[in-house]
Motif scaffolding. Sequence first.
Motif, PDB file in Angstrom:
ATOM      1  N   PRO A 163     -11.466   5.615  -3.211  1.00  0.00           N
ATOM      2  CA  PRO A 163     -10.769   4.343  -3.447  1.00  0.00           C
ATOM      3  C   PRO A 163     -10.542   4.039  -4.926  1.00  0.00           C
ATOM      4  CG  PRO A 163     -13.048   3.975  -2.766  1.00  0.00           C
ATOM      5  CD  PRO A 163     -12.775   5.431  -2.576  1.00  0.00           C
ATOM      6  N   LYS A 164     -11.404   4.529  -5.816  1.00  0.00           N
ATOM      7  CA  LYS A 164     -11.241   4.231  -7.233  1.00  0.00           C
ATOM      8  C   LYS A 164     -10.143   5.065  -7.880  1.00  0.00           C
ATOM      9  CE  LYS A 164     -16.028   2.758  -7.939  1.00  0.00           C
ATOM     10  NZ  LYS A 164     -17.277   2.978  -8.715  1.00  0.00           N
ATOM     11  N   ALA A 165      -9.690   6.091  -7.194  1.00  0.00           N
ATOM     12  CA  ALA A 165      -8.659   6.969  -7.765  1.00  0.00           C
ATOM     13  C   ALA A 165      -7.251   6.534  -7.385  1.00  0.00           C
ATOM     14  CB  ALA A 165      -8.892   8.406  -7.304  1.00  0.00           C
ATOM     15  N   ARG A 166      -7.120   5.423  -6.715  1.00  0.00           N
ATOM     16  CA  ARG A 166      -5.776   4.999  -6.286  1.00  0.00           C
ATOM     17  C   ARG A 166      -4.946   4.587  -7.507  1.00  0.00           C
ATOM     18  NH1 ARG A 166      -9.069   0.662  -4.552  1.00  0.00           N
ATOM     19  NH2 ARG A 166      -8.572  -1.326  -5.565  1.00  0.00           N
ATOM     20  N   HIS A 167      -3.637   4.851  -7.410  1.00  0.00           N
ATOM     21  CA  HIS A 167      -2.731   4.480  -8.485  1.00  0.00           C
ATOM     22  C   HIS A 167      -1.323   4.334  -7.926  1.00  0.00           C
ATOM     23  CE1 HIS A 167      -2.673   8.890  -8.238  1.00  0.00           C
ATOM     24  NE2 HIS A 167      -1.397   8.795  -8.628  1.00  0.00           N
ATOM     25  N   PHE A 168      -0.512   3.596  -8.669  1.00  0.00           N
ATOM     26  CA  PHE A 168       0.857   3.306  -8.251  1.00  0.00           C
ATOM     27  C   PHE A 168       1.723   4.548  -8.401  1.00  0.00           C
ATOM     28  CE2 PHE A 168       5.198   1.828  -9.118  1.00  0.00           C
ATOM     29  CZ  PHE A 168       5.413   1.025  -8.007  1.00  0.00           C
ATOM     30  N   THR A 169       2.489   4.884  -7.334  1.00  0.00           N
ATOM     31  CA  THR A 169       3.345   6.078  -7.370  1.00  0.00           C
ATOM     32  C   THR A 169       4.811   5.771  -7.049  1.00  0.00           C
ATOM     33  OG1 THR A 169       2.831   6.544  -5.045  1.00  0.00           O
ATOM     34  CG2 THR A 169       1.456   7.599  -6.715  1.00  0.00           C
ATOM     35  N   GLY A 170       5.145   4.518  -6.861  1.00  0.00           N
ATOM     36  CA  GLY A 170       6.532   4.172  -6.542  1.00  0.00           C
ATOM     37  C   GLY A 170       6.925   4.645  -5.154  1.00  0.00           C
ATOM     38  N   ILE A 210       0.830  -1.209   0.000  1.00  0.00           N
ATOM     39  CA  ILE A 210       0.000   0.000   0.000  1.00  0.00           C
ATOM     40  C   ILE A 210       0.864   1.257   0.000  1.00  0.00           C
ATOM     41  CG2 ILE A 210      -1.690   1.311   1.358  1.00  0.00           C
ATOM     42  CD1 ILE A 210      -2.805  -1.361   2.315  1.00  0.00           C
ATOM     43  N   SER A 211       2.060   1.170   0.621  1.00  0.00           N
ATOM     44  CA  SER A 211       2.916   2.355   0.714  1.00  0.00           C
ATOM     45  C   SER A 211       3.401   2.839  -0.644  1.00  0.00           C
ATOM     46  CB  SER A 211       4.114   2.060   1.621  1.00  0.00           C
ATOM     47  OG  SER A 211       4.998   1.133   0.998  1.00  0.00           O
ATOM     48  N   PHE A 212       3.295   2.007  -1.685  1.00  0.00           N
ATOM     49  CA  PHE A 212       3.719   2.408  -3.034  1.00  0.00           C
ATOM     50  C   PHE A 212       2.555   2.957  -3.864  1.00  0.00           C
ATOM     51  CE2 PHE A 212       6.939  -0.850  -1.937  1.00  0.00           C
ATOM     52  CZ  PHE A 212       8.065  -0.056  -2.052  1.00  0.00           C
ATOM     53  N   PHE A 213       1.399   3.164  -3.226  1.00  0.00           N
ATOM     54  CA  PHE A 213       0.229   3.656  -3.939  1.00  0.00           C
ATOM     55  C   PHE A 213      -0.212   5.010  -3.376  1.00  0.00           C
ATOM     56  CE2 PHE A 213       0.110  -0.744  -5.099  1.00  0.00           C
ATOM     57  CZ  PHE A 213      -0.558  -0.787  -6.315  1.00  0.00           C
ATOM     58  N   ASP A 214      -0.735   5.845  -4.259  1.00  0.00           N
ATOM     59  CA  ASP A 214      -1.453   7.040  -3.832  1.00  0.00           C
ATOM     60  C   ASP A 214      -2.887   6.601  -3.583  1.00  0.00           C
ATOM     61  OD1 ASP A 214      -2.583   9.467  -3.343  1.00  0.00           O
ATOM     62  OD2 ASP A 214      -2.108  10.355  -5.287  1.00  0.00           O
ATOM     63  N   TRP A 215      -3.215   6.392  -2.287  1.00  0.00           N
ATOM     64  CA  TRP A 215      -4.470   5.715  -1.950  1.00  0.00           C
ATOM     65  C   TRP A 215      -5.168   6.486  -0.833  1.00  0.00           C
ATOM     66  CZ3 TRP A 215      -4.765  -0.318  -1.333  1.00  0.00           C
ATOM     67  CH2 TRP A 215      -6.084  -0.691  -1.141  1.00  0.00           C
ATOM     68  N   ASN A 216      -6.185   7.226  -1.196  1.00  0.00           N
ATOM     69  CA  ASN A 216      -7.025   7.910  -0.221  1.00  0.00           C
ATOM     70  C   ASN A 216      -8.309   7.110  -0.070  1.00  0.00           C
ATOM     71  OD1 ASN A 216      -9.026   9.803   0.949  1.00  0.00           O
ATOM     72  ND2 ASN A 216      -7.381  11.301   0.715  1.00  0.00           N
ATOM     73  N   SER A 217      -8.626   6.752   1.164  1.00  0.00           N
ATOM     74  CA  SER A 217      -9.779   5.879   1.393  1.00  0.00           C
ATOM     75  C   SER A 217     -11.104   6.558   1.041  1.00  0.00           C
ATOM     76  CB  SER A 217      -9.820   5.427   2.855  1.00  0.00           C
ATOM     77  OG  SER A 217      -9.894   6.530   3.735  1.00  0.00           O
TER      78      SER A 217
END
Length: 312
Positions: free
Chosen positions: A64-71, A54-61
């Motif tokens: 949830p559908k807007a989450r994406h990989f950010t490295g 999860i720490s590699f994602f831009d993830w706001n609860s």
Amino acid sequence: MTATTMAPPATETVRTADPSKARLRAWATRAPLLPALIFMIVVTQLPFVATVVISFFDWNSLYPKARHFTGVDNYKAVLTDADLRHSVWTTVLLTVTVVLVSLVLGLLLALLLDRRFKGRGVVRTLLIAPFLVVPVAAALLWKHVLYNPEYGLLNGLLHYVGGPQPDWISNTPLLAVEASLVWQWTPFMMLILLAGLQSRDQQQMEAARVDGASDWQIFRYLTLPHLRRYLELGALLGSIYIVQNFDAVFTITSGGLGTANLPYTVYQSFYQAHENGLASAAGVLVVIGSIIIATFALRVVSSLFREEVGRA
């Protein structure tokens, strides 16, 4: 002669069968531990792996559908954001202060309890008591019973002698948190150092006294070098726990007035800002720091065990 030469010795037959039997015995010995191992992996390691992912994602609860990989962007944010950097600095300052003061006070109390006097058992029990108090209860005790500006014990004593009536938490917030943690962790340091004092070579101590060494010389040249490993162990174990401390900061100051450490920042990012990725990255950094400290602690423990075995 030929028959004797060709026939394999009985010992060699036993030796060739031994490795398989040894492996079976080893598995039979370890088999009862497998359920506990599986349980530990499921409860501790799988959640940590999920946190790392999860720490590699831009993830706001909230989205949830807007989450994406950010490295590694979340890790960069943790290390470059001004508020997060301040929480890291607060964590370091809080840990170093509490550990050093607790070690000094614990050493003084251990030296006191190492002497024989009437009621030593009662005094030892009373000194250990703060470490047995639930952390949240201890923080509430300090916040309301001691620090409260209207009915707190500290201001009550100052009022009795005609002193000022400060608001301890507002005026010295970080010091207020540190004092409560020192009160709780000093008994832990005392127990470790008392064990070290009681493991000294008494014959060596008596020989030094016969040779005319003073108490200070015995402490400086015999006791303190002997306690070095125990001091290191207390510092490392205390650092592991205090780096992860959340109860005192949350209960006494709610992370305000510049007292937010990294665990509280993780909580704030996760439960208030709903930033799962950012909170996970900060949590992973806390775990990595704890593992580094724990590695040194294990080395110190191993060296203590080796010294005790060599002494025996």
